[in-house]
Design a protein around this motif. Sequence first.
Motif, short mmCIF file in Angstrom:
data_model
loop_
_atom_site.label_atom_id
_atom_site.label_comp_id
_atom_site.label_asym_id
_atom_site.label_seq_id
_atom_site.Cartn_x
_atom_site.Cartn_y
_atom_site.Cartn_z
N ILE A 84 -65.48 61.58 -26.17
CA ILE A 84 -64.57 62.54 -26.94
C ILE A 84 -64.68 63.70 -26.92
N VAL A 141 -59.77 69.44 -27.51
CA VAL A 141 -59.55 70.58 -26.92
C VAL A 141 -58.31 71.70 -27.51
N GLU A 182 -55.71 68.18 -31.10
CA GLU A 182 -55.65 67.42 -29.55
C GLU A 182 -57.02 66.87 -29.27
N TYR A 238 -59.32 64.68 -26.25
CA TYR A 238 -59.28 63.92 -24.94
C TYR A 238 -60.47 62.96 -25.05
N VAL A 264 -62.34 59.42 -22.82
CA VAL A 264 -62.68 58.84 -21.63
C VAL A 264 -63.42 57.49 -21.81
N LYS A 294 -60.48 55.80 -17.05
CA LYS A 294 -59.22 56.71 -17.50
C LYS A 294 -59.86 57.83 -18.42
N ILE A 295 -58.72 58.79 -18.63
CA ILE A 295 -58.81 59.92 -19.46
C ILE A 295 -57.61 59.90 -20.35
N TYR A 296 -57.66 59.76 -21.85
CA TYR A 296 -56.55 59.81 -22.53
C TYR A 296 -56.47 61.04 -23.46
N SER A 297 -55.39 61.37 -23.79
CA SER A 297 -54.96 62.27 -24.87
C SER A 297 -54.35 61.91 -26.09
N ASN A 303 -53.00 63.27 -29.80
CA ASN A 303 -52.45 64.36 -30.69
C ASN A 303 -52.78 63.84 -32.22
#
Length: 91
Positions: free
Chosen positions: A56, A59, A63, A65, A67, A78-81, A83
């Motif tokens: 984790i 950014v 926010e 990111y 994985v 996968k990578i997740y975003s 907010n």
Amino acid sequence: MMDYWVTGGDLSPDQTTLALLGHTYIWVISDFKEYQFSSGRITRLELDHYTHKAGIVFVSNNELYLVDENEMGILGGKIYSLNLREIIRKN
């Protein structure tokens, strides 16, 4: 059993929020004094799927990111975003 294992963590760029990653949750700690994280407000965000979350990172101040690991070519990878401003406002 592994629901509460912490697999990653990061401090926001402005150093006001700590995010800890687990397999099924993200714990967001804010409003702490100096670096006494246990004095802060803890918000637990439940993730809607169970995979091996591995990392984790902030950014921006709001926010994240994260994985998850690829497991046998079936799950993850996968990578997740996320907010935080939008999510925490709903909780």
